[in-house]
Design a protein around this motif. Sequence first.
Motif, PDB file in Angstrom:
ATOM      1  N   TRP A 171       0.861  -1.186   0.000  1.00 20.86           N
ATOM      2  CA  TRP A 171       0.000   0.000   0.000  1.00 20.86           C
ATOM      3  C   TRP A 171       0.895   1.233   0.000  1.00 20.86           C
ATOM      4  N   SER A 202     -12.833  -1.053  -4.751  1.00 17.96           N
ATOM      5  CA  SER A 202     -11.482  -1.167  -5.321  1.00 17.96           C
ATOM      6  C   SER A 202     -10.968   0.157  -5.871  1.00 17.96           C
ATOM      7  N   GLN A 203     -11.837   0.854  -6.602  1.00 14.35           N
ATOM      8  CA  GLN A 203     -11.381   2.103  -7.203  1.00 14.35           C
ATOM      9  C   GLN A 203     -11.001   3.114  -6.118  1.00 14.35           C
ATOM     10  N   GLY A 215      -7.794   2.057  -4.495  1.00 13.47           N
ATOM     11  CA  GLY A 215      -6.720   2.255  -5.473  1.00 13.47           C
ATOM     12  C   GLY A 215      -6.265   3.700  -5.499  1.00 13.47           C
ATOM     13  N   VAL A 255      -3.876  -3.488  -4.538  1.00 14.08           N
ATOM     14  CA  VAL A 255      -4.820  -4.525  -4.962  1.00 14.08           C
ATOM     15  C   VAL A 255      -6.232  -3.956  -4.994  1.00 14.08           C
ATOM     16  N   GLY A 256      -7.144  -4.678  -5.645  1.00 17.95           N
ATOM     17  CA  GLY A 256      -8.566  -4.384  -5.540  1.00 17.95           C
ATOM     18  C   GLY A 256      -9.123  -5.164  -4.368  1.00 17.95           C
ATOM     19  N   LEU A 257     -10.224  -4.704  -3.810  1.00 12.23           N
ATOM     20  CA  LEU A 257     -10.736  -5.383  -2.618  1.00 12.23           C
ATOM     21  C   LEU A 257     -12.167  -5.882  -2.798  1.00 12.23           C
ATOM     22  N   TRP A 258     -12.435  -6.394  -3.986  1.00 11.19           N
ATOM     23  CA  TRP A 258     -13.683  -7.080  -4.288  1.00 11.19           C
ATOM     24  C   TRP A 258     -13.619  -8.491  -3.705  1.00 11.19           C
ATOM     25  N   MET A 301      -9.827 -12.352  -2.317  1.00  6.92           N
ATOM     26  CA  MET A 301      -9.025 -11.396  -1.556  1.00  6.92           C
ATOM     27  C   MET A 301      -8.922 -11.745  -0.081  1.00  6.92           C
ATOM     28  N   ASP A 306     -17.799  -6.037  -6.281  1.00  6.63           N
ATOM     29  CA  ASP A 306     -16.978  -4.922  -5.799  1.00  6.63           C
ATOM     30  C   ASP A 306     -17.900  -3.976  -5.035  1.00  6.63           C
TER      31      ASP A 306
END
Lengths: 164, 788
Positions: B84, B470-471, B474, B480-483, B542, B630
């Motif tokens: 991160w 995620s967006q 980000g 990473v995306g967090l879906w 995830m 997501d």
Amino acid sequence: MPRVSLTVNGKAVTADVESRTLLVQFLRENLRLTGTHVGCDTSQCGCCVVHVDGRAVKSCTILVQQAEGADVKTIESLAVGDTLHPMQEAFRQNHGLQCGFCTPGMIMTAVDLVARKGHDLDDKTIREELEGNLCRCTGYHNIVKSIAAGAKAMAATTTAQAAE
Amino acid sequence: MSATGIGAAVRRKEDYRFITGKGQYTDDISRPGQTHIHFLRSPHAHAKITSIDTASAKTMPGVLAVLTGADLAGDKIGNLICGWMIHSKDGTPMKMAPHPAIAHGKACYAGDPVAVVIAETLGQARDAAEKIEVDYEVLPAVVDPAKTQEAGAPQIHEVAPQNTIFQWHLGEAAAVDAAFASAKHVTKLDIVNNRLVPNAMEPRAAIGEYDSGTQNFTLWNTTQNPHVARLVIAAFVGMAPEHKLRVIAPDVGGGFGSKIFIYPEEVVCLWASKKVGRPVKWVCERAEAFLADAHGRDHVTHAELAFGEGGKMTALRAKTIANLGAYMSTFSSSIPTYLYATLLSGQYDLPAIYCEVDAVYTNTVPVDAYRGAGRPEATFVVERLVEVAARELHMDPVELRRKNFVKSFPHQTPVIMNYDVGDYDASMRKAMEIADVNGFAARRREAEKRGKLRGLGYSTYIEACGIAPSQAVGSLGAGVGLWESAEVRVNPTGSVEVLTGSHSHGQGHETTFAQLVSERLGIPIENVSIVHGDTDKVQFGMGTYGSRSGAVGMSAIVKALEKVEAKAKKVASHLMEAAESDIVFKDGQFTVAGTDKSAAWADVALHAYIAHKFTGAQLEPGLKEGAFYDPTNFTFPAGCHICEVEIDPETGSTTIVGWTAVDDFGTIINPMIVEGQVHGGIAQGVGQALMENAVYDKDGQLMSGSFMDYSMPRAENLPPLKIDTTVTPCPGNPLGIKGCGEAGAIAAPAAVINAITDAIRTENLAMPATAPAVWAAVRAAAPALAAE
């Protein structure tokens, strides 16, 4: 290597072991009885509690040679076929476990506690008696509930067996 | 509500194997030909490694290999990373120092691995490790986050002058300064959020195995997120291509955050398994875990809360130094930033907030997420400030809170978060009723007659869970995306397997996820299996942390179930020779509207596979659908915890005599499991407040490095807990779930300390409030007590 002979869950076992072998290592590695867990290295957590000659013992605390000739019972011995021991059933009914890692030690401790203190256990007694068992998931609330319920259920089972 | 559907207290499907000793934890797995590895760790907190002589260790019985950081570097095994990115106020990126899995050239904390031995037995590996001769040039160490930035402090990494990783901020400084300038009252606090050791009861473990025939690696690992582990070990560490590495997380015995991260040991087990050509097993010992598992918390904070007329909050500012330890762990940078400062608005309508955070290196074990992760630290700051302010303003702490609660939603805070829904007063009212707050004055008088001090403390917390869009993450630096993903596989007989990217390590997903499927498809819960924790079975996911598995993981299952239902209706329309639009699906039966035609779920499942009633041109055979979900926002669980304590002023010992928690988790799938989560969270929060502390001496030795020294909460340290809920369904996901896993750990510390300080009438008390600490505080405040 020294030879040890003992009874584990009703079966006679004999093996040659390194003299430094702990009882818990013997159960887990030689006999593949992996229900008995190792959660610490200072005899604090109680994940490894088994019964040796009817008494609760932390199996990380004694060498297997100290159990020579003993009658050892592990968590795997409690259920009879598919029928759970009343204490096991009480843990399930009262959500007395989450990750399950401390659970075998908790249940073995609880069964021993009932043997020593009887079937009518109050909250304070149970909490004091759990001084040798750590759980990081449940906050103990439901473990205490489970043990109180399991103790009562064990009385009912004993009575039923006596009546038969 | 059905007996096994959403809202039912279904007994857990996973319990049978755990209560009979048939769980399969990593240490229970034994691979054919497996070898054992022992990690030799630096005894020094900061030292140059001038030489390592492994010659005599290699000749010891049973030894297969002795490996060092030089070997690791020689094989071009990459460093561990923090995923991160945080930028400092001045725009510069965080200073991430190289973190090799085995220290090379320099050890940066006591516990840093410096060499490993692989042998036939663990005993042989340990014996051989004693023969490794490491020459250290010991360097001065620094462990205190408040001192590590000082001129003259030992410099730990070249890339980070003054041991500073980043100097970050959030909020509007000018608006906050203006509010403070015109404030009627300002409450100020200096807070240390004590360092904790997660101590899941199952120690971490790993088995690495390399198959030279296929060139595939397999890692059995105690992880909360096997796919992320695979991704990092493949893409960053460079161990193997992602498709040549399988990660299996079997039964995992608790995580609390500590099993999210990608650690040196699993990397080394994989690498060593190829070197020795046999499986390599590592099981952490508890004393080793104190030095090898990421710690939690460790903040030093100065915070101020400004008030206008009549107790109205106008602004909050905080300056925090966050200790990240010797290296940046996997998600460490996000914890004291976007999971901390974004929650400083609490449950309150606070017009202006400004927070500055310096993240620093010290010669200590790396620090990362631990149950709550940033949110307990934020809640402690906010709820201590509010309680102290009420005392200074001579206002009822309940009234002060009520006056400032956010009351209309959605509510945009000054620190990113947009609260979607809540009713904070409802939770507080219900908690006060259950805790019998009205009877407290009488209980206090009665205690005083016995020479005891009683106190009542509140914590009205909020947390951001369901991590995360995620967006949005980000844009805040997440790598990473967090879906979350789900796949619903219906078998020809109608039974169902759900593959989920979430991972259960005590949460009971095998039950709660099955409850959802049972309710939606109208099938018995025993006909549903939940599959998780294996990258060869589940395509990607995830993992589980941040109370995300209900809100995000189950939402993905809902999406997949909707697709399954749509496909099944098509099959049913062919089976019953009716228009698809006339097919109704309810309680496991397909019917044709306006007719008596019906087909059972299992019939339709069978026909999906035998495919006798439709052609390939009309419909694809089979019944299996996947979905990625997501989230559109974080979720915002909130509630009120009330702690009542009794203190013996002669000894300082604190007894918690009452605990009430009323939480709003939105929709609840299984109230029994939710209560269990709250119980466990409270225990960890009470542990932090009263008992737990990772203590370092000035040389960097961890003084509380075993269960003999680090005080874990035991059954008699905790009271019976009264748990209840209020419900405002979350509008952001299909089930209305907010999440419950961290609430107790977030709420509890402030409730305990607010109660103790209420009893002893002084705010000068740090966590953990051990008996000696409380005794000293009572003595220091004795004149005030005597005057009454």
